[in-house]
Design a protein around this motif. Structure first.
Motif, short mmCIF file in Angstrom:
data_model
loop_
_atom_site.label_atom_id
_atom_site.label_comp_id
_atom_site.label_asym_id
_atom_site.label_seq_id
_atom_site.Cartn_x
_atom_site.Cartn_y
_atom_site.Cartn_z
N ILE A 1 -1.52 7.88 4.01
CA ILE A 1 -1.89 6.53 3.56
C ILE A 1 -2.82 5.88 4.59
O ILE A 1 -2.57 5.97 5.79
N GLU A 2 -3.88 5.24 4.10
CA GLU A 2 -4.75 4.46 4.99
C GLU A 2 -4.46 2.99 4.78
O GLU A 2 -4.55 2.50 3.66
N PHE A 3 -4.07 2.30 5.86
CA PHE A 3 -3.76 0.88 5.73
C PHE A 3 -4.97 0.01 6.02
O PHE A 3 -5.84 0.37 6.73
N GLU B 1 -0.82 -7.65 -3.26
CA GLU B 1 -0.44 -7.72 -4.67
C GLU B 1 -0.83 -6.47 -5.44
O GLU B 1 -1.89 -5.89 -5.20
N SER B 2 0.05 -6.11 -6.39
CA SER B 2 -0.23 -5.01 -7.32
C SER B 2 0.01 -5.49 -8.75
O SER B 2 0.87 -6.35 -8.98
N LEU B 3 -0.73 -4.89 -9.68
CA LEU B 3 -0.50 -5.15 -11.10
C LEU B 3 0.53 -4.13 -11.58
O LEU B 3 0.40 -2.93 -11.31
N VAL B 4 1.56 -4.64 -12.28
CA VAL B 4 2.62 -3.74 -12.77
C VAL B 4 2.92 -4.05 -14.24
O VAL B 4 2.65 -5.16 -14.72
N LYS B 5 3.50 -3.06 -14.91
CA LYS B 5 3.97 -3.29 -16.28
C LYS B 5 5.17 -4.24 -16.25
O LYS B 5 5.96 -4.22 -15.31
N LYS C 1 0.82 -1.21 0.00
CA LYS C 1 0.00 0.00 0.00
C LYS C 1 0.86 1.26 0.00
O LYS C 1 0.51 2.26 -0.63
N PHE C 2 1.99 1.20 0.69
CA PHE C 2 2.92 2.33 0.72
C PHE C 2 3.41 2.60 -0.71
O PHE C 2 3.39 3.74 -1.21
N ASN C 3 3.87 1.53 -1.37
CA ASN C 3 4.39 1.65 -2.73
C ASN C 3 3.32 2.19 -3.69
O ASN C 3 3.61 3.07 -4.50
N ALA C 4 2.11 1.67 -3.57
CA ALA C 4 1.02 2.11 -4.46
C ALA C 4 0.80 3.61 -4.31
O ALA C 4 0.69 4.35 -5.30
N PHE C 5 0.76 4.08 -3.07
CA PHE C 5 0.51 5.50 -2.79
C PHE C 5 1.64 6.37 -3.37
O PHE C 5 1.38 7.36 -4.07
N VAL C 6 2.89 5.97 -3.13
CA VAL C 6 4.02 6.78 -3.60
C VAL C 6 4.10 6.76 -5.13
O VAL C 6 4.30 7.80 -5.77
N MET C 7 3.91 5.59 -5.73
CA MET C 7 3.97 5.50 -7.20
C MET C 7 2.89 6.38 -7.83
O MET C 7 3.13 7.02 -8.86
N GLU D 1 4.12 2.03 9.34
CA GLU D 1 2.72 2.50 9.27
C GLU D 1 2.59 3.95 9.72
O GLU D 1 1.81 4.72 9.15
N GLU D 2 3.37 4.32 10.72
CA GLU D 2 3.38 5.71 11.21
C GLU D 2 3.85 6.65 10.09
O GLU D 2 3.24 7.70 9.85
#
Ligand code: UDP
Length: 236
Positions: free
Chosen positions: A234-236, A78-82, A52-58, A226-227
């Motif tokens: 970000i909301e976890f 899981e995330s979908l990536v190129k 979730k951290f990575n998704a938010f920053v990307m 998380e902090e």
């Protein structure tokens, strides 16, 4: 998009094929490693937090005009990536001295680096990711001069965007590592951005809020990740 066979399992993430050759599923596991895999542990909720951290920053970087491999969050882990053709070179930017820079040059931890430094390392665990330069990358075919120029420019744009983001949450972005790959011939940001691959300090106390908590056995690793996330929205 249908998840298919495991393509590759790294130290903390696994990559799966999909029915579309242009896309892959990136799974963030709870495995945590340091010192080239010498120290390994499972940390509860780490995969979810980093995903979730990575998704938010990307998404923030994409809004700032940086092309990334991130497509969408699929579920907690899981995330979908190129599907990028990754270049075996790590780009590191530092705003403050820490880690290997302190060990290598004997400068004081926390010294402000102005302008920020930019370093290249070869991705090679057996050789402990040796530092390299543009000349070596070009000669050995790890990346072209133009690709390296794009990587440096993008890595420094990331610094502007993310330093501001962490500052807004009362934190200092000390340093970070990025990896790039090729998609249809373009340099695209790949891998991940999470507290595993950067250093973040509290701006007041200078407390470490990143993987140094794990490397140095400081405890509360995932609670601190998380902090950091909560402080940037970000909301976890
Ligand atoms: N880093 C990383 N993976 C690596 C090497 C470094 O994510 O294989 C990150 C590290 O977390 C830090 C930055 O890159 O945020 C600079 O790391 P450094 O060169 O100081 O090495 P370290 O002290 O981590 O060995």
């Amino acid at each position: 998009m249908q998840k298919q066979d495991l393509l590759y399992a790294g130290k903390a993430k696994s990559i799966y094929k999909t029915d579309d050759p242009n896309f892959m599923v990136m799974e963030f596991r709870d495995d945590t490693s340091a010192f080239d895999g010498e120290k390994m542990e499972q940390l509860d909720r780490k995969g979810m937090v980093n995903n979730k951290f990575n998704a938010f920053v990307m998404q923030k970087l994409s809004e700032a005009g940086i092309e990334t491999h991130f497509e969408s969050l699929l579920n907690d882990n899981e995330s979908l990536v190129k599907n990028l053709e990754m270049l075996p070179v790590e780009c590191v930017v530092r705003n403050r001295a820490a880690g290997s820079l302190v060990r290598r040059l004997g400068v004081d931890e926390g010294a402000e680096l102005n302008p920020p430094t930019f370093e290249l390392f070869l991705k090679n665990d057996a050789l402990h990711d040796p530092m390299v330069n543009t000349s070596l990358c070009v000669t050995f075919g790890w990346a072209t001069e133009d690709q390296l120029a794009d990587m440096k420019r993008l890595t420094l744009v990331v610094n502007t965007v993310l330093s501001e983001l962490f500052k807004s949450g009362g934190m200092i972005l000390v340093d970070y590592k990025l990896e790039f790959g090729l998609f249809e011939g373009r340099i695209v940001l790949g891998d991940e951005f999470s507290p595993d691959g950067c250093r973040i300090w509290d701006a007041e106390t200078l407390n470490k809020m990143d993987k140094d908590r794990f490397r140095q056995g400081l405890g509360s690793v995932i609670e601190t990740y998380e902090e950091v996330g909560r402080r940037i929205g970000i909301e976890f």
